[in-house]
Design a protein around this motif. Structure first.
Motif, PDB file in Angstrom:
ATOM      1  N   PRO A 109      46.344  13.848  32.066  1.00 53.05           N
ATOM      2  CA  PRO A 109      45.061  14.043  31.454  1.00 53.05           C
ATOM      3  C   PRO A 109      45.416  13.966  29.838  1.00 53.05           C
ATOM      4  O   PRO A 109      46.406  14.576  29.502  1.00 53.05           O
ATOM      5  N   GLY A 110      44.234  13.975  29.334  1.00 47.96           N
ATOM      6  CA  GLY A 110      44.381  14.222  27.731  1.00 47.96           C
ATOM      7  C   GLY A 110      44.320  15.421  27.309  1.00 47.96           C
ATOM      8  O   GLY A 110      44.373  16.287  27.940  1.00 47.96           O
ATOM      9  N   THR A 111      43.635  15.718  26.313  1.00 47.35           N
ATOM     10  CA  THR A 111      43.238  16.873  25.597  1.00 47.35           C
ATOM     11  C   THR A 111      42.358  17.767  26.561  1.00 47.35           C
ATOM     12  O   THR A 111      41.290  17.105  26.836  1.00 47.35           O
ATOM     13  N   ALA A 112      42.573  18.866  26.922  1.00 42.36           N
ATOM     14  CA  ALA A 112      41.964  19.839  27.891  1.00 42.36           C
ATOM     15  C   ALA A 112      40.655  20.452  26.927  1.00 42.36           C
ATOM     16  O   ALA A 112      40.888  20.957  25.741  1.00 42.36           O
ATOM     17  N   PRO A 113      39.919  21.097  27.697  1.00 38.97           N
ATOM     18  CA  PRO A 113      38.879  21.895  26.653  1.00 38.97           C
ATOM     19  C   PRO A 113      39.389  23.272  26.501  1.00 38.97           C
ATOM     20  O   PRO A 113      40.195  23.698  27.185  1.00 38.97           O
ATOM     21  N   THR A 114      39.199  23.928  25.275  1.00 41.59           N
ATOM     22  CA  THR A 114      39.472  25.292  24.918  1.00 41.59           C
ATOM     23  C   THR A 114      38.988  26.382  25.517  1.00 41.59           C
ATOM     24  O   THR A 114      39.534  27.548  25.955  1.00 41.59           O
TER      25      THR A 114
ATOM     26  N   THR B 277      50.294  18.324  31.694  1.00 39.59           N
ATOM     27  CA  THR B 277      50.639  16.980  31.119  1.00 39.59           C
ATOM     28  C   THR B 277      50.938  16.055  32.347  1.00 39.59           C
ATOM     29  O   THR B 277      51.001  14.702  32.155  1.00 39.59           O
ATOM     30  N   ASP B 278      51.106  16.657  33.553  1.00 34.37           N
ATOM     31  CA  ASP B 278      51.304  15.587  34.627  1.00 34.37           C
ATOM     32  C   ASP B 278      50.910  16.465  35.992  1.00 34.37           C
ATOM     33  O   ASP B 278      50.985  17.640  36.091  1.00 34.37           O
ATOM     34  N   TYR B 279      50.179  15.769  36.951  1.00 30.66           N
ATOM     35  CA  TYR B 279      49.776  16.500  38.038  1.00 30.66           C
ATOM     36  C   TYR B 279      49.665  15.648  39.410  1.00 30.66           C
ATOM     37  O   TYR B 279      49.314  14.470  39.089  1.00 30.66           O
ATOM     38  N   SER B 280      50.010  16.362  40.349  1.00 29.89           N
ATOM     39  CA  SER B 280      49.534  15.556  41.584  1.00 29.89           C
ATOM     40  C   SER B 280      49.088  16.595  42.691  1.00 29.89           C
ATOM     41  O   SER B 280      49.491  17.721  42.248  1.00 29.89           O
ATOM     42  N   ASP B 281      49.038  16.435  43.973  1.00 34.67           N
ATOM     43  CA  ASP B 281      48.710  17.640  45.099  1.00 34.67           C
ATOM     44  C   ASP B 281      49.806  18.456  45.076  1.00 34.67           C
ATOM     45  O   ASP B 281      49.761  19.648  45.449  1.00 34.67           O
TER      46      ASP B 281
ATOM     47  N   THR C 137      52.960  18.572  42.889  1.00 31.42           N
ATOM     48  CA  THR C 137      53.654  18.952  41.678  1.00 31.42           C
ATOM     49  C   THR C 137      52.751  18.927  40.194  1.00 31.42           C
ATOM     50  O   THR C 137      51.756  18.406  40.496  1.00 31.42           O
ATOM     51  N   ALA C 138      53.196  19.822  39.394  1.00 35.77           N
ATOM     52  CA  ALA C 138      52.429  19.845  38.042  1.00 35.77           C
ATOM     53  C   ALA C 138      53.359  20.217  37.076  1.00 35.77           C
ATOM     54  O   ALA C 138      54.362  21.035  37.109  1.00 35.77           O
ATOM     55  N   THR C 139      53.238  19.792  35.873  1.00 36.73           N
ATOM     56  CA  THR C 139      53.737  20.133  34.608  1.00 36.73           C
ATOM     57  C   THR C 139      52.821  20.695  33.698  1.00 36.73           C
ATOM     58  O   THR C 139      51.903  19.940  33.485  1.00 36.73           O
ATOM     59  N   VAL C 140      53.142  21.703  33.388  1.00 39.23           N
ATOM     60  CA  VAL C 140      52.272  22.570  32.597  1.00 39.23           C
ATOM     61  C   VAL C 140      52.795  23.270  31.506  1.00 39.23           C
ATOM     62  O   VAL C 140      53.843  23.862  31.464  1.00 39.23           O
ATOM     63  N   GLU C 141      52.241  23.044  30.306  1.00 40.40           N
ATOM     64  CA  GLU C 141      52.843  23.591  28.980  1.00 40.40           C
ATOM     65  C   GLU C 141      51.881  24.976  28.554  1.00 40.40           C
ATOM     66  O   GLU C 141      50.727  24.723  28.586  1.00 40.40           O
ATOM     67  N   VAL C 142      52.533  25.780  28.417  1.00 42.35           N
ATOM     68  CA  VAL C 142      51.984  27.171  28.007  1.00 42.35           C
ATOM     69  C   VAL C 142      52.297  27.603  26.622  1.00 42.35           C
ATOM     70  O   VAL C 142      53.437  27.976  26.340  1.00 42.35           O
ATOM     71  N   TRP C 143      51.253  27.641  25.721  1.00 43.11           N
ATOM     72  CA  TRP C 143      51.404  28.064  24.328  1.00 43.11           C
ATOM     73  C   TRP C 143      51.252  29.667  24.413  1.00 43.11           C
ATOM     74  O   TRP C 143      50.437  30.282  24.859  1.00 43.11           O
ATOM     75  N   CYS C 144      52.572  30.409  23.887  1.00 41.30           N
ATOM     76  CA  CYS C 144      52.626  31.758  23.742  1.00 41.30           C
ATOM     77  C   CYS C 144      52.837  32.213  22.618  1.00 41.30           C
ATOM     78  O   CYS C 144      53.402  31.685  21.651  1.00 41.30           O
ATOM     79  N   THR C 145      52.505  33.516  22.548  1.00 39.04           N
ATOM     80  CA  THR C 145      52.907  34.376  21.294  1.00 39.04           C
ATOM     81  C   THR C 145      53.322  35.694  21.997  1.00 39.04           C
ATOM     82  O   THR C 145      53.236  35.911  23.269  1.00 39.04           O
ATOM     83  N   GLY C 146      54.029  36.640  21.202  1.00 39.69           N
ATOM     84  CA  GLY C 146      54.365  37.952  22.013  1.00 39.69           C
ATOM     85  C   GLY C 146      55.059  38.686  20.808  1.00 39.69           C
ATOM     86  O   GLY C 146      55.492  38.480  19.784  1.00 39.69           O
TER      87      GLY C 146
END
Length: 279
Positions: A82-87, A193-197, A199-208
């Motif tokens: 998928p492309g850009t996700a809704p915020t 950034t990638d998905y199937s039933d 597996t999935a690749t997910v980016e998480v933008w973090c602060t801390g």
């Protein structure tokens, strides 16, 4: 604070079998300690630019919020990128249960994968990862079963008694009397950034906020921005981590904030609880 350097050195592969590590970044200068003086004043022109910038952002946010509509990201798909996700948040409850104090039972769809990744990012870069007993619980709950044993062994070696001593903690991961070790991560957003039933690749933008609060601390609490990439696999009727990595940023310009004294930071850590994160 980002995954990969809390142990002081990074292996050639950047982590433990692709899992990454955690780091505590020391301040760049002696002036970044708690109780330090407020930064010098800004010019009136700088203030005007700041106000205008805030107004522009507010207008953009309102315009985006009024777009309306939804998408099908929450539905299971097959290998699509998928492309850009809704915020905007979905508004759906991510889970209704916890295991070992960690949210569990995420739905088998993109939204569930994003929620799982956000919660796992928060726990993997937490003060609990330094505590042997708690670390075992985290690894057992968060990772896919076939990675648990090897990962436990690698993390136990990484968080050795010698290493813990070097960062001011005892063999049980506790700070010295009068000090509080802080490691709290807050996910800002997620992206699949990638998905199937399965597996999935997910980016998480973090602060801390990370470091040791207390008198004579050699590692004062500071903030950091980083992005974690989690490779997830559907296992035991839940999303589990197969591997993860990290990179610095995106990081904004530091705000003109008054630095809080160490006792105020310690009190905040004790009194303010964490969250269950959702997409």
């Amino acid at each position: 604070m980002s995954l990969g350097d809390q142990h002081g050195a990074r292996g050639e592969d950047g982590g433990y079998g692709g899992t990454g590590q955690t780091r505590t970044r020391l301040p760049d200068s002696a002036g970044d300690v708690h109780g330090g003086a407020r930064r010098g004043g800004r010019s009136s022109s700088r203030s005007l630019v700041t106000v205008v910038g805030v107004v522009v952002l507010l207008i953009a946010a309102i315009a985006f919020a009024n777009r309306g509509g939804g998408d099908s990201d929450g539905e299971a798909g097959g290998g699509n990128k998928p492309g850009t996700a809704p915020t905007a948040a979905s508004g759906d409850q991510p889970v209704k249960s916890k295991a070992a104090g960690i949210p569990s039972g995420f739905p088998q769809n993109k939204q569930g994968a994003e929620s799982a990744a956000a919660n796992y990012a928060a726990v993997l870069v937490s003060a609990d990862i330094f505590k042997p007993a708690r670390r075992d619980e985290i690894v057992q709950q968060v990772f896919v079963p076939d990675k648990v044993a090897a990962l436990k062994d690698k993390l136990d070696k990484a968080y050795s008694k010698e290493f813990l001593s070097n960062v001011g903690l005892d063999e049980n991961g506790n700070a010295a009397a009068g000090q509080t070790y802080v490691s709290r991560t807050m996910p800002v957003g997620t992206k699949v950034t990638d998905y199937s039933d399965s597996t999935a690749t997910v980016e998480v933008w973090c602060t801390g906020v990370f470091g040791t609060a207390g008198d004579d601390s050699k590692n004062p609490v500071s903030n950091d921005w980083f992005t974690m990439t989690l490779q997830l696999r559907w296992a035991e009727s839940d999303w589990k981590v197969d591997s993860f990595s990290q990179k610095d940023g995106p990081a904004p310009v530091n705000g003109d904030n008054t630095v809080s004294p160490s006792d105020e930071i310690s009190k905040a850590v004790e009194e303010y609880g964490g969250f269950t994160y959702a997409r």
